[in-house]
Structures are given as structure tokens and as C-alpha cells.
Design a protein around this motif. Structure first.
Motif, PDB file in Angstrom:
ATOM      1  N   TYR A 165     -21.607 -16.942  42.325  1.00  0.00           N
ATOM      2  CA  TYR A 165     -22.136 -17.848  43.347  1.00  0.00           C
ATOM      3  C   TYR A 165     -21.362 -19.153  43.354  1.00  0.00           C
ATOM      4  N   ARG A 167     -18.238 -18.628  45.147  1.00  0.00           N
ATOM      5  CA  ARG A 167     -18.476 -18.463  46.567  1.00  0.00           C
ATOM      6  C   ARG A 167     -18.619 -19.830  47.236  1.00  0.00           C
ATOM      7  N   ILE A 182     -16.154 -21.806  50.111  1.00  0.00           N
ATOM      8  CA  ILE A 182     -16.589 -22.451  51.363  1.00  0.00           C
ATOM      9  C   ILE A 182     -16.188 -23.920  51.355  1.00  0.00           C
ATOM     10  N   VAL A 183     -16.430 -24.577  50.221  1.00  0.00           N
ATOM     11  CA  VAL A 183     -16.179 -26.016  50.145  1.00  0.00           C
ATOM     12  C   VAL A 183     -14.691 -26.309  50.304  1.00  0.00           C
ATOM     13  N   TYR A 232     -12.450 -24.761  51.799  1.00  0.00           N
ATOM     14  CA  TYR A 232     -11.947 -24.559  53.155  1.00  0.00           C
ATOM     15  C   TYR A 232     -12.348 -25.714  54.060  1.00  0.00           C
ATOM     16  N   ALA A 233     -13.496 -26.341  53.728  1.00  0.00           N
ATOM     17  CA  ALA A 233     -13.979 -27.421  54.582  1.00  0.00           C
ATOM     18  C   ALA A 233     -13.311 -28.751  54.238  1.00  0.00           C
ATOM     19  N   LEU A 234     -12.603 -28.814  53.115  1.00  0.00           N
ATOM     20  CA  LEU A 234     -11.939 -30.070  52.765  1.00  0.00           C
ATOM     21  C   LEU A 234     -10.734 -30.272  53.670  1.00  0.00           C
ATOM     22  N   PRO A 235     -10.587 -31.488  54.204  1.00  0.00           N
ATOM     23  CA  PRO A 235      -9.351 -31.745  54.942  1.00  0.00           C
ATOM     24  C   PRO A 235      -8.197 -31.755  53.945  1.00  0.00           C
ATOM     25  N   ARG A 246     -12.196 -15.305  48.401  1.00  0.00           N
ATOM     26  CA  ARG A 246     -13.177 -14.514  49.119  1.00  0.00           C
ATOM     27  C   ARG A 246     -12.666 -13.110  49.422  1.00  0.00           C
ATOM     28  N   ARG A 267     -12.291 -10.942  46.335  1.00  0.00           N
ATOM     29  CA  ARG A 267     -13.599 -10.495  45.859  1.00  0.00           C
ATOM     30  C   ARG A 267     -14.079  -9.312  46.688  1.00  0.00           C
ATOM     31  N   LEU A 295     -14.582  -5.490  45.321  1.00  0.00           N
ATOM     32  CA  LEU A 295     -15.877  -4.812  45.343  1.00  0.00           C
ATOM     33  C   LEU A 295     -15.744  -3.446  46.004  1.00  0.00           C
ATOM     34  N   ALA A 302       0.365 -18.680  59.153  1.00  0.00           N
ATOM     35  CA  ALA A 302       0.157 -19.662  60.215  1.00  0.00           C
ATOM     36  C   ALA A 302      -0.652 -20.841  59.690  1.00  0.00           C
TER      37      ALA A 302
END
Lengths: 292, 439
Positions: free
Chosen positions: B236, B239, B243-244, B246-249, B324, B327, B331, B374
Motif C-alpha cells: 500500500y 501504491r 500516485i504521489v 506522479y502528481a509531483l511537478p 505500478r 506490480r 501479479l 514521450a
């Protein structure tokens, strides 16, 4: 689905039941939603929350964060906290506008392309795939550089880049929904194409559009921040996180960490909020995609 | 695909509203000036199809070219029968149909003495041959080597050749085929864009390669670990990490790393590609490779130190996607029969997961590597700006501030070609690795 039940659970009970049904995704969604609600409230109440005018010189330049200036002051003596609070407006407006633009173009095109098929589909798909494969930021830079500054122009340059995201998703869904039995039935009853699209196909793509929309806003925020970081955003002194970051970059060797830390943190927080919401909604609304 | 991308770039830069010339000029510049500059840059030519004619051959013995589309305008040139000139503009005035004509380089003909004075001030590349009295006054015969002269004349004196493909778009495609990306407008006018790109590309390539290495190491190891310890706190945690991150500039991430490792700890330099006077002898343009090839260990150390923060920034930014993806693939693989068989044979779980499963999960990861290219290039633009890395991204941004649109166009087209090339390579490798795939 709740309407058919006689027992109507309270808000808290429903919250925990959601958690039980959906697991971790539920918490992710709710956390994302909370971040966004907080940001939206801050944006709407900006004049009441910000202690100073974001474009006025209110203190000594490079003041460390203290009780008077929560996040310190920048190189021109402007209050960083006030700029951060007001900066949310610009970013959110541009991100929302651009996402709405791309959805308005991408969704209908995707529906038509998937539904009509043939040459129209091939041409549209080729164009969209080309845009999609291209580095989005670089395309946005090229368009923004040509259009010049302005909220609408920036929103358009971001929107163009993300149209294919909607298009591809909607087209794919349309293709699969088109083959469903109820569409077949409607067609055999003599329903016109427009009716089928409106009543049977479109409602089926809405959940995915919502998810993509939310993730798209997160991307749009990052792109907007990138554009303004590169100097293609709104002209100063408009408070804008990306621009403040690039302005603060020059003073980095002096160790003035507060000028760049807080605006960047806000970009990350807002983008995080939208992508968490999108991720969570994706798992909840499209359960087929979840891994067993 | 490449054609579509190139066309797209062309459409965006030339057809969409927004005028590069107006962007260079101060606000309020007279429209005639703007039009004249546009004309000189060839921006007022037909965009896609040329119906007004592309060249004209003189029919009478001599035709006088004037400075404007009217008989009242000053005379500039005298062209003789049989000369072929390029049509650069065409207007219909009350006085008739007028052509704006340009001579081709290497032109020999008659001009007015006034024009000769003007030419002396602006150019060395012409030679006056002789002077003669002709209709309308004194004329000087000259030869110009490197560029053409322009003037207006009524269309009825010419036999007009129409080539509908003599347009901005098709000429641009043609020059692309010759790998000619045009020349800059500013800051150095006339410098070929291709030369600039050739200088800048190795820096971007070096940054990309090292970031990819960082990404794959971080992304694949965390992803495999998350799959191994599925549904654990670590899973977790990773995970949320994906997410975090990817959201960071990415530029902010870079700034923070600069602040911590560059300013406070002082471990790594925060800007540039290599220390002063340490640049190795240029062989490939990749500093790390060049310094190894020339056994220049001081440059190698400096180059790696300069690379550390930018490549770590960009690598970290992209690693979330790979965590991600690895993983999910792991699986999938772990659910397959051969894994169960391996486990049944008593092979330790660690070896099953990290050797058997990871190897098989690698093919989709490779594809992803191509697709993320890209994203990598987009991130590279921001990272390069953050770290003053002298690569393509910074070049592009720098030229945007000059509104040097041939460079912008060239750079974007180059990126398009790069993306197309990488996706082709990935397809080939993919088919090679997985024999089930046939195109």
C-alpha cells in the motif's frame, strides 16, 4: 441502488459501508475529495484567507516564515502565503477550462468515430493517435508560444493536448457498446442513430468520462504549472504557482527555501487530490478493471 | 504517422491564430512593417496549394519592375525576354493584375543607380558590370550571387507557370526530406536549426539514458517487491508512492533535490553539464562516453556528478508509472502455472519471484519504456530548465523567448521524429523478444 432499500443508513454508516465494499479505493477517493473540497474553499474565500494583497510589497524581501508572514516573503517582499492562496484560482480555472474544452471536443468526436466507423474513424484515429504519442508538454509549449499569454489561450493549448485521451477512451467504449444487444434491439425498432447515441451509448461512457476528467485535471494542473514555470503562463505579477517557482529558482543558492517549497507543494497537493479522486473513482465505477 | 505529426506541427504553427511576426514586434507596430517582414520570411505564401502561379517568364523584350503594384511607383529593375522569375505575391488592383516577382540567385540584369547604392549598403554579394542609358533613364547592369531582388509588374507581360505544390507546406516537407530544418531568425539570424539541434541533442540523450536507468532500477525493484509482498503495508505504501510521485511537478522535485543535495549538503553541483574546462574531446557528444573513450577520468567524475541530480529527478518522476506497471505484470505472471510448478519443485519463493517471474514480466515493461519516452521528453524539457542542462528542451524554451519560430518548429518536428523512431524500435524489439507477435 439505495432507493430500493427500506432501511436508509445514516451518513457515517454509509461512509463505512462504502469502505467495506470498495476497500482501499474508498479511502483514496474520499481523501482526494477532501483535499479538493479544501482547495476549492480556499480558492473561493481567497480574499478572506489571504492576509495581504498578493501583488503588493508588504515586508522586507526574503523574510523567513514567521508569525507575521506564515510562509515568509519573496524576493520583492510579497507575502508568499497570500500568493499561494490566490495562485490556486488561476491554476484551477485554467485546469477546469482546459479539461472542459477537451472533453467537449474529445467525447463527441470519440462517439461519432466509434459509431460511424469507416474512413471517418480511420482518419480521426490516426490524427488522435499522433497527438497522443507526442510529448504532451512540448506540444502545449508550441501552441502556447504561438497563441501568446492569456487564460483562454493557455487553456486551449492544454486542451488540444488532452483531447485524444477522451477520444480514445470514448471511441473504445462506443465500439464495445455498439455491439450490445439492447443497441441492436433499439436499432431494429427503428431508432435513429442520434437517438441511439444519446440514449444508449452516451450514458454508458459517462462513468469513464468522469474518471478521465478527474485524472485529466490533475495532468492539466501539472502542464499549466510546467508552462508557467517555463515562462509561458500569465504575465506577472499575477500570482501563479509555476511562475513563482521559476522566479524563486534564481534565489535557490541563497537557501531561501520557503519561496519555492510552498507553491510547489500546492501544485503537488492539488494534482494529487484530482488523481486520487480519479484513481479511486476508476476502481469504484469500473469494477471490471480491478485485479482480482 | 510521422507525416501526420509533421502536418500537425505545421498546422499548429502556421494555420492557427497567433502571428509569430506580431509576437516579435512591439505592440502597435505599423501593419505595413509586419506585412513586409512576413513577406520576407515567406509567411504570406500560399499555405497548402498554390493557385496564383509559382514562376513567370518574361514575354516582351524588356519589362520594368516597380516598388509597388502601380504605374506611379518608382522603377527598380529591368528584366529581359526569357528571364524566369519567382512569383511571391499577386494582387488585383484597379490598374489590373499585378505580380510581385523575385529574381533567382545568380541573376544578371538591369537596376536603377539608386538600387545599386542601396545594394552597396546591404550586401557584398553583387557586382556592377556596366552602365547604360535605356528607356526611363540610366540603368546599371549587375550580377547578384546569393539572393534575389523583388519588384512589381503587370501580369500581362508574363507567361505564368502554375505549380500548385509550390506552397509553404509542400516546400517545408521537401526541405524536411533533405533534412533541412530552416534557419533561425534570432538570436543568430541565418544559423541552420539542424546545427543547433545536433549540438543540443547529445545532452538530452545522455540525460534520458541515465534517467531511464534510474527509472528502471527504482520502478522495477519497487514494483516487484510490492507484488511479492502483496496486500502488505509495503504494498500500500508503494501504491501511494506511485500516485504521489506522479502528481509531483518534476521541476519542483528537481528544485527540492537541488536545495537538499546541492545547496545544504553540497554533494552535487546544481547546474550545467560538466565543470569548467573539463569538457572531454568531442567524439559522440555524450560526455560520459567521451571521457571514457579518451581516458579522461577527471571529466568523467565531473560529468557523472553533474548528471546525478537531473537524472535522479527525472528518473524518480517516471518511476511511479513503472512501479505500478511492474506490480500489475508481476501479479499476472505469478498467477500462471509455471510459477506454481516452480514453487512445487521447492524452489525458494525469493528466486521464484525475482528470477522466474520478473524475467517474464519484463516484456510489457519494455513496451512501456517506449511509450513513456514521450513523457520522458516532456519531463526532460522541465528538468533541463531546472538544472540549466544545455539540451534540446532548454534550447526550445530559450528560442521561445526569442520567438524564433523556425527553431521551435524544427525542434518540435525533431521531437516528433524521435518519438516515431523510438516507437518503431520498440515494436521491433518487442517482436524479437516475443515470437508470438507478427506484424
Amino acid at each position: 441502488m439505495e432507493g430500493t432499500l427500506e432501511y436508509r443508513p445514516g451518513l457515517l454508516a454509509r461512509f463505512f459501508r462504502g469502505a467495506r465494499w470498495y476497500g482501499a479505493e474508498w479511502y483514496i477517493t474520499v481523501a482526494g475529495a477532501f483535499i479538493l473540497i479544501a482547495v476549492v474553499i480556499v480558492t473561493l474565500l481567497a480574499p478572506h484567507i489571504a492576509p495581504y494583497d498578493p501583488i503588493k510589497f508588504v515586508g522586507k524581501p526574503f523574510t523567513r516564515p514567521n508569525s507575521q508572514f506564515l510562509m515568509g516573503t519573496d524576493n520583492l517582499g510579497r507575502d508568499v502565503f497570500s500568493r499561494v492562496v490566490y495562485g490556486a484560482r488561476v491554476v484551477l480555472i485554467i485546469a477546469l477550462l482546459s479539461s472542459v474544452f477537451s472533453a467537449l471536443v474529445g467525447v463527441p468526436l470519440g462517439l461519432l468515430s466509434g459509431f460511424i466507423g469507416g474512413a471517418v474513424d480511420r482518419v480521426l484515429s490516426l490524427i488522435m493517435d499522433s497527438i497522443y504519442s507526442f510529448p504532451s508538454l512540448i506540444l502545449a509549449i508550441a501552441i502556447a508560444a504561438m497563441l501568446g499569454p492569456g487564460i483562454i489561450n493557455i487553456a486551449i493549448s492544454i486542451a488540444v493536448v488532452y483531447i485524444p485521451t477522451y477520444f480514445r477512451m470514448v471511441r473504445g467504449q462506443t465500439l464495445s457498446v455498439k455491439e450490445e444487444l439492447y443497441v441492436e434491439a433499439a436499432r431494429s425498432l427503428g431508432a435513429r442513430a442520434a437517438t441511439i447515441l444519446r440514449l444508449y451509448v452516451f450514458p454508458n461512457v459517462i462513468p469513464s468520462v468522469v474518471v478521465v476528467f478527474s485524472l485529466n485535471i490533475a495532468d492539466a494542473i501539472l502542464t499549466e504549472a510546467g508552462l508557467s514555470f517555463l515562462g509561458l503562463g500569465l504575465p506577472p505579477p499575477t500570482p501563479d504557482w509555476g511562475f513563482d517557482l521559476s522566479a524563486g529558482r534564481a534565489y535557490l543558492p541563497g537557501g531561501y527555501w520557503w519561496i519555492i517549497t510552498f507553491p510547489g507543494m500546492m501544485i503537488a497537493l492539488v494534482a494529487l487530490g484530482f488523481s486520487m479522486l480519479g484513481e479511486g473513482l476508476n476502481e469504484i465505477l469500473n469494477p471490471r478493471l480491478t485485479e482480482a | 504517422m510521422v507525416l501526420v505529426l509533421v502536418t500537425l506541427v505545421f498546422v499548429i504553427l502556421r494555420v492557427m491564430p497567433g502571428d509569430p511576426v506580431r509576437a516579435i514586434m512591439r505592440p502597435g507596430a505599423p501593419q505595413e512593417y509586419i506585412n513586409e517582414i512576413k513577406h520576407n520570411l515567406g509567411l504570406d505564401r500560399p499555405l497548402f496549394f498554390n493557385f496564383r502561379g509559382s514562376s513567370a517568364v518574361v514575354i516582351p523584350e524588356t519589362v520594368v519592375l516597380r516598388t509597388g503594384p502601380s504605374d506611379d511607383e518608382e522603377m527598380v529593375m529591368l528584366v529581359e525576354k526569357g528571364a524566369e522569375l519567382a512569383i511571391t505575391d499577386r494582387v488585383k488592383t484597379p490598374q489590373g493584375d499585378w505580380l510581385r516577382l523575385a529574381t533567382k540567385p545568380g541573376f544578371e540584369g538591369w537596376v536603377t543607380p539608386k538600387k545599386v547604392d542601396w545594394l552597396r549598403r546591404v550586401s557584398f554579394h553583387f557586382s556592377p558590370l556596366k552602365s547604360e542609358e535605356k528607356p526611363g533613364g540610366e540603368w546599371v547592369r549587375i550580377r547578384i550571387e546569393s539572393f534575389g531582388l523583388e519588384g512589381w509588374a503587370p501580369a500581362e507581360h508574363f507567361q505564368i507557370k502554375v505549380n500548385i505544390f509550390d506552397s509553404q507546406y509542400f516546400n517545408y516537407l521537401l526541405s524536411l526530406l533533405r533534412l533541412d530544418l530552416g534557419t533561425s531568425i534570432a538570436p543568430v539570424r541565418g544559423r541552420p536549426v539542424a546545427t543547433d539541434l545536433k549540438d543540443k541533442f547529445p545532452a538530452t540523450l545522455e540525460l534520458s539514458i541515465f534517467s531511464m536507468i534510474v527509472t528502471v532500477i527504482i520502478g522495477v525493484s519497487t514494483g516487484a517487491y510490492a507484488a511479492h509482498k502483496r496486500r502488505s503495508i509495503a504494498d500500500y505504501g508503494l501504491r501511494i508512492y506511485s500516485i504521489v510521485i506522479y502528481a509531483l511537478p518534476v521541476f519542483w522535485l528537481g528544485l527540492m533535490l537541488q536545495l537538499i543535495f546541492g545547496v545544504y549538503l553540497g554533494w552535487f553541483p546544481v547546474a550545467g553539464r560538466i565543470g569548467t574546462r573539463l569538457a572531454p574531446h568531442k567524439i559522440t557528444g555524450l560526455f560520459v562516453l567521451d571521457s571514457i573513450l579518451t581516458h579522461n577520468w577527471a571529466s568523467l567524475k565531473s560529468a557523472l556528478e553533474h548528471l546525478a541530480l537531473p537524472s535522479f529527478t527525472l528518473g524518480l518522476y517516471l518511476s511511479g508509472v513503472f512501479t505500478r506497471l511492474t506490480r500489475a505484470n508481476m501479479l499476472d505472471v505469478l498467477r500462471q502455472d509455471f510459477i506454481t510448478a516452480a514453487r512445487a519443485r521447492g524452489i525458494p519463493e525469493r528466486i521464484v519471484v525475482y528470477k522466474h517471474a520478473l524475467k517474464n514480466a519484463f516484456i510489457p515493461i519494455l513496451t512501456m519504456l517506449g511509450l513513456q519516452f514521450a513523457l520522458l521528453l516532456g519531463g526532460a524539457v522541465l528538468t533541463e530548465t531546472t538544472f540549466s542542462w544545455p539540451g534540446m528542451g532548454r534550447f526550445l524554451v530559450e528560442r521561445i523567448t526569442y520567438r524564433d519560430f523556425p527553431s521551435i518548429q524544427g525542434g518540435v518536428v525533431f521531437f516528433a521524429l524521435l518519438v516515431a523512431a523510438v516507437s518503431l524500435i520498440v515494436d521491433v524489439i518487442y517482436a524479437y523478444l516475443d515470437p508470438r507477435i507478427r506484424y
